[in-house]
Write a protein that holds these residues in place. Structure first.
Motif, mmCIF file in Angstrom:
data_model
loop_
_atom_site.group_PDB
_atom_site.id
_atom_site.type_symbol
_atom_site.label_atom_id
_atom_site.label_comp_id
_atom_site.label_asym_id
_atom_site.label_seq_id
_atom_site.Cartn_x
_atom_site.Cartn_y
_atom_site.Cartn_z
ATOM 1 N N PHE A 171 -23.166 -57.002 -69.639
ATOM 2 C CA PHE A 171 -23.517 -58.154 -70.465
ATOM 3 C C PHE A 171 -25.026 -58.362 -70.579
ATOM 4 O O PHE A 171 -25.553 -58.454 -71.691
ATOM 5 N N PRO A 172 -25.773 -58.422 -69.473
ATOM 6 C CA PRO A 172 -27.215 -58.606 -69.625
ATOM 7 C C PRO A 172 -27.901 -57.399 -70.275
ATOM 8 O O PRO A 172 -28.863 -57.563 -71.030
ATOM 9 N N ILE A 173 -27.395 -56.201 -70.013
ATOM 10 C CA ILE A 173 -27.998 -55.013 -70.610
ATOM 11 C C ILE A 173 -27.805 -55.032 -72.126
ATOM 12 O O ILE A 173 -28.749 -54.792 -72.895
ATOM 13 N N VAL A 174 -26.591 -55.330 -72.589
ATOM 14 C CA VAL A 174 -26.323 -55.423 -74.020
ATOM 15 C C VAL A 174 -27.182 -56.519 -74.644
ATOM 16 O O VAL A 174 -27.767 -56.343 -75.718
ATOM 17 N N PHE A 175 -27.291 -57.664 -73.973
ATOM 18 C CA PHE A 175 -28.116 -58.759 -74.492
ATOM 19 C C PHE A 175 -29.561 -58.315 -74.651
ATOM 20 O O PHE A 175 -30.193 -58.565 -75.672
ATOM 21 N N LEU A 176 -30.108 -57.633 -73.634
ATOM 22 C CA LEU A 176 -31.499 -57.168 -73.691
ATOM 23 C C LEU A 176 -31.697 -56.153 -74.815
ATOM 24 O O LEU A 176 -32.708 -56.192 -75.530
ATOM 25 N N VAL A 177 -30.739 -55.246 -74.998
ATOM 26 C CA VAL A 177 -30.860 -54.232 -76.052
ATOM 27 C C VAL A 177 -30.789 -54.879 -77.425
ATOM 28 O O VAL A 177 -31.566 -54.544 -78.320
ATOM 29 N N LEU A 178 -29.884 -55.826 -77.604
ATOM 30 C CA LEU A 178 -29.678 -56.430 -78.932
ATOM 31 C C LEU A 178 -30.703 -57.499 -79.280
ATOM 32 O O LEU A 178 -31.034 -57.672 -80.468
ATOM 33 N N PHE A 179 -31.196 -58.255 -78.306
ATOM 34 C CA PHE A 179 -31.979 -59.444 -78.616
ATOM 35 C C PHE A 179 -33.405 -59.448 -78.098
ATOM 36 O O PHE A 179 -34.104 -60.441 -78.264
ATOM 37 N N SER A 180 -33.860 -58.383 -77.462
ATOM 38 C CA SER A 180 -35.252 -58.428 -76.976
ATOM 39 C C SER A 180 -36.134 -57.455 -77.709
ATOM 40 O O SER A 180 -35.761 -56.695 -78.496
#
Length: 180
Positions: A171-180
């Motif tokens: 979850f945090p990895i996907v969030f970082l890839v998509l939104f950072s």
């Protein structure tokens, strides 16, 4: 005395339960600070009119101190951002003024009991508190690691737990890839 994962997990969790609760509350509140920010609340406000120059480069410390001399509060600094002059006074008092009109509002603020204080912990730059928070971070790692090692058998980490752990880390990895 034999030290086990269970006893390490239990004792660190007992010791840090108060801080875990405080950081949890303040972390949730900081996540939603655009909607609701209980660090401070306004208990009194007054309309103010200042005589500001058209050229904002003339808004010096001395100029502003002269303009706010009738406000019975101790000047603590100022900034201009997005056509708003913000003047800070000692004692958690803020004056926001529209630079085009000179109209403003002074707000007298207080820290929200309990919630505002837990947020102070989350945002503190005190060097002792930073070290204590770092130790807390290490303790949280110990609590997490010892916690996953406690169960054994079909519900243990090596059988089932690692799958949930990998899923939770995605979850945090996907969030970082998509939104950072």
């Amino acid at each position: 005395m034999k030290i086990t994962n269970r006893s390490l997990h239990r004792d660190f969790a007992y010791f840090y339960v108060g801080l875990i609760i405080a950081f949890s509350f303040s972390g949730i509140i900081l996540n939603h600070r655009e909607d609701w920010y209980p660090m401070n609340y306004t208990f009194e406000s007054k309309d103010v009119q200042l005589n500001l120059p058209e050229n904002l480069d003339l808004l010096t410390k001395e100029y502003i101190q002269e303009e706010v001399r009738n406000i019975d509060e101790k000047y603590d600094g100022h900034r201009v951002r997005n056509n708003t002059l913000r003047v800070y006074f000692k004692g958690n008092i803020i004056l926001d003024v529209d630079t085009a009109t000179g109209k403003g509002i002074i707000e007298y603020k207080r820290k929200v009991p309990l919630l505002g204080h837990t947020m102070y912990l989350h945002k503190s730059t005190n060097s002792f508190w930073i070290w204590y928070s770092d130790i807390f971070g290490v303790a949280m790692l110990l609590i997490a690691i010892t916690g996953v090692l406690i169960p054994a058998g079909k519900n243990g980490f090596s059988k089932r737990g690692w799958k949930l752990a990998v899923l939770g880390m995605l979850f945090p990895i996907v969030f970082l890839v998509l939104f950072s």
